[in-house]
Design an enzyme around this catalytic site. Structure first.
Site, short mmCIF file in Angstrom:
data_model
loop_
_atom_site.label_atom_id
_atom_site.label_comp_id
_atom_site.label_asym_id
_atom_site.label_seq_id
_atom_site.Cartn_x
_atom_site.Cartn_y
_atom_site.Cartn_z
N ASN A 208 -89.58 -71.57 -63.34
CA ASN A 208 -88.14 -71.80 -63.70
C ASN A 208 -87.88 -72.66 -62.45
O ASN A 208 -88.43 -72.95 -62.30
CB ASN A 208 -87.45 -70.32 -63.27
CG ASN A 208 -87.33 -70.05 -61.71
OD1 ASN A 208 -87.34 -70.60 -61.01
ND2 ASN A 208 -87.87 -68.36 -61.15
N ASP A 276 -88.52 -62.66 -63.63
CA ASP A 276 -89.40 -60.73 -64.37
C ASP A 276 -90.28 -60.41 -64.69
O ASP A 276 -90.22 -59.19 -65.04
CB ASP A 276 -88.29 -60.82 -64.52
CG ASP A 276 -86.57 -60.79 -64.38
OD1 ASP A 276 -86.44 -60.77 -62.96
OD2 ASP A 276 -85.40 -61.58 -65.13
N ASP A 305 -90.12 -55.23 -58.93
CA ASP A 305 -88.71 -55.64 -58.38
C ASP A 305 -88.37 -56.21 -56.50
O ASP A 305 -89.05 -54.71 -55.95
CB ASP A 305 -87.49 -55.46 -58.48
CG ASP A 305 -86.22 -56.04 -58.26
OD1 ASP A 305 -85.95 -56.11 -56.79
OD2 ASP A 305 -84.82 -55.58 -59.26
N ILE A 306 -88.90 -57.15 -56.36
CA ILE A 306 -89.00 -56.99 -54.51
C ILE A 306 -87.76 -56.55 -53.84
O ILE A 306 -87.81 -55.40 -52.84
CB ILE A 306 -89.88 -58.13 -54.14
CG1 ILE A 306 -90.76 -58.81 -54.53
CG2 ILE A 306 -90.24 -58.10 -52.85
CD1 ILE A 306 -90.84 -60.30 -54.53
N PHE A 324 -80.14 -62.27 -54.17
CA PHE A 324 -79.08 -63.17 -54.74
C PHE A 324 -79.10 -62.65 -55.98
O PHE A 324 -79.18 -62.02 -56.57
CB PHE A 324 -80.07 -64.51 -53.87
CG PHE A 324 -79.64 -64.78 -53.58
CD1 PHE A 324 -79.58 -64.83 -51.90
CD2 PHE A 324 -78.68 -66.20 -53.02
CE1 PHE A 324 -79.67 -65.21 -50.52
CE2 PHE A 324 -78.63 -66.59 -52.03
CZ PHE A 324 -78.68 -66.43 -50.85
N LYS A 338 -75.09 -54.92 -59.95
CA LYS A 338 -77.10 -56.00 -59.71
C LYS A 338 -76.82 -54.58 -58.10
O LYS A 338 -78.09 -53.99 -57.34
CB LYS A 338 -76.92 -57.42 -59.67
CG LYS A 338 -78.77 -57.60 -59.75
CD LYS A 338 -79.27 -59.20 -59.49
CE LYS A 338 -78.31 -59.15 -61.20
NZ LYS A 338 -79.08 -60.61 -61.44
N LYS A 342 -80.05 -51.69 -57.45
CA LYS A 342 -80.80 -52.28 -56.36
C LYS A 342 -80.75 -51.38 -55.34
O LYS A 342 -81.67 -51.30 -55.06
CB LYS A 342 -80.73 -54.36 -56.54
CG LYS A 342 -81.42 -54.41 -58.17
CD LYS A 342 -82.00 -55.83 -57.46
CE LYS A 342 -82.00 -56.50 -59.10
NZ LYS A 342 -83.06 -58.02 -59.02
#
Ligand code: CTP
Length: 398
Positions: A208, A276, A305-306, A324, A338, A342
């Site tokens: 990315n 992802d 997902d860390i 972030f 989010k 999370k």
């Protein structure tokens, strides 16, 4: 600046010892007084006379030098310093430190000191990666020993990889940060940064546009406030900051492993643009066109997902977990959801629509979302966002 600071510099026996002579010069340029101690092996690489001449100080070599004991005992020598620096720190010297051995002047000083100790490891890549060395490194970190380096690079022995001693200026930066009484002194903070690369085959990958600029600026700002920063970075465009522990990774899975290895920590800031998905049917050899126009089908699988994993730890969770959110529409609503999904404490949301020029640019416009609500900051340089966020983190942790 290091004016008035007194540094005891233990030079171990390695090829990198010659760089320690430059380190003496750099530290003195900044006003520090440097007293060198050379191990027996170090004297095979640099002479006591050159160390003494550059330091303009007496050099200490031997535990049983009675004149020295009369002038200044080893206990006193280890205590008058503001900081003890070991550069190069050989595998042998770190092994002695980790196990409390004291069979020469250097190891005795390291056992007797009540001051912070900063080590700059230098050794062959295989010696660095050996489980015994890594066990010693983990034990030393647990004892509060600070590390700078080792760097990746070509080594005198002809191999390539981690093991090169950090450059003198990077050691100077680590010395300055160790001697800074910032509000985050003694706090260990993990920062992830940059993109990840997910391999398709040995020559292609999915990536990315993250440059790593914001995460790098944040690591630098936290370090400037005195934090011991573990900087875990994917392949970024910008160089990692000096004076922090750098762990370079490629993939999301490697980033997760590096984060887990770096825990426990007081805070963790996940600024990385983690992919992802990774390619489940990646190839170990280069995928070739078959000549008949068939297009290879990539099967993607979701990466762990860390941020969510660390946020939801039931034991040993960092006191503050910051994520972030890079969004292109409904920024605040998506980022607020989010944060809850999370389980992190704060989400730093930014609009990465192409017209903002934020992704890959030098400026950022963020909204910091916590349980207390959303705080929108004006658009400013990424360095300024980093300084302001670091100050907010310091306030939350102290
Ligand atoms: N993150 C992470 N591990 C992942 C994916 C994301 O730690 N595998 C972290 C990022 O470092 C960032 C935050 O999660 O702090 C948000 O990432 P983002 O990719 O924007 O969110 P997603 O979970 O992918 O949500 P969406 O796909 O809805 O944008």
């Amino acid at each position: 600046m290091l004016a008035g600071k007194y540094i005891l510099l233990i030079i171990g026996g390695g090829v990198a010892a010659f760089k320690s002579l430059d380190l003496i010069r750099r530290l003195r340029e900044r006003g520090a007084t440097v007293t060198p101690v050379l191990t027996g092996a170090a004297q095979q690489f640099v002479t006591p006379l050159s160390a003494s001449a550059l330091a303009a100080q007496k050099v200490y070599l031997d535990l049983f030098d009675l004149t020295d004991e009369a002038e200044m005992g080893h206990i006193e020598l280890s205590r008058v310093a503001d900081l003890v620096v070991v550069a190069p720190a050989t595998a042998d010297l770190m092994g002695k430190m980790a196990n409390g051995l004291a069979d020469d002047l250097a190891s005795t000083l390291l056992l007797a000191t009540d001051k912070r100790v900063l080590v700059a490891p230098a050794m062959n890549v295989r010696m660095w990666q050996h489980p015994a060395t890594q066990r010693n490194v983990a034990a030393l970190r647990g004892d509060g020993i600070l590390f700078v380096g080792p760097d990746d690079g070509h080594m005198a022995c002809g191999e390539f990889g981690p093991g090169r001693m950090a450059e003198p200026l990077a050691i100077v930066a680590a010395v300055e940060s160790a001697l800074t009484d910032g509000p985050l002194k003694g706090r260990r903070i993990i920062v992830t940064s940059g993109p990840t690369h997910e391999p398709i085959d040995p020559v292609r990958y999915i990536a990315n546009r993250s440059s790593g600029a914001q995460g790098t600026a944040l690591a630098r700002a936290l370090s400037a406030l005195g934090a011991d920063v573990v900087f875990i970075t994917g392949p970024a465009d910008v160089a990692p900051p000096e004076g922090v522990q750098v762990e370079k990774v490629q993939t999301a899975a490697q980033m997760m492993a590096a984060v887990q290895a770096a825990l426990p920590a007081d805070a963790a800031v996940f600024a990385a643009a983690v992919a992802d998905w990774h390619v489940a049917n990646g190839s170990g050899s280069k995928i070739k066109k078959d000549g008949r126009g068939a297009i290879p089908a990539l099967r993607l699988t979701e990466n762990a997902d860390i941020l969510a994993t660390v946020s939801q730890m039931t034991q040993g969770r960092p006191a503050l977990v910051v994520g972030f959110a890079a969004e292109t529409d409904d920024v605040i609503a998506h980022a607020t959801a989010k944060r809850v999904r999370k389980g992190c404490d704060w989400i730093v949301a930014n609009d990465v629509s192409p017209e903002t020029g934020i992704m890959g640019g030098t400026e950022n416009a963020v909204t910091v979302i916590s349980a207390d609500g959303a705080e929108t900051w004006p658009r400013m340089a990424k360095d300024q966002v980093a300084n302001r966020l670091a100050a907010k983190i310091a306030q939350a942790l102290t």
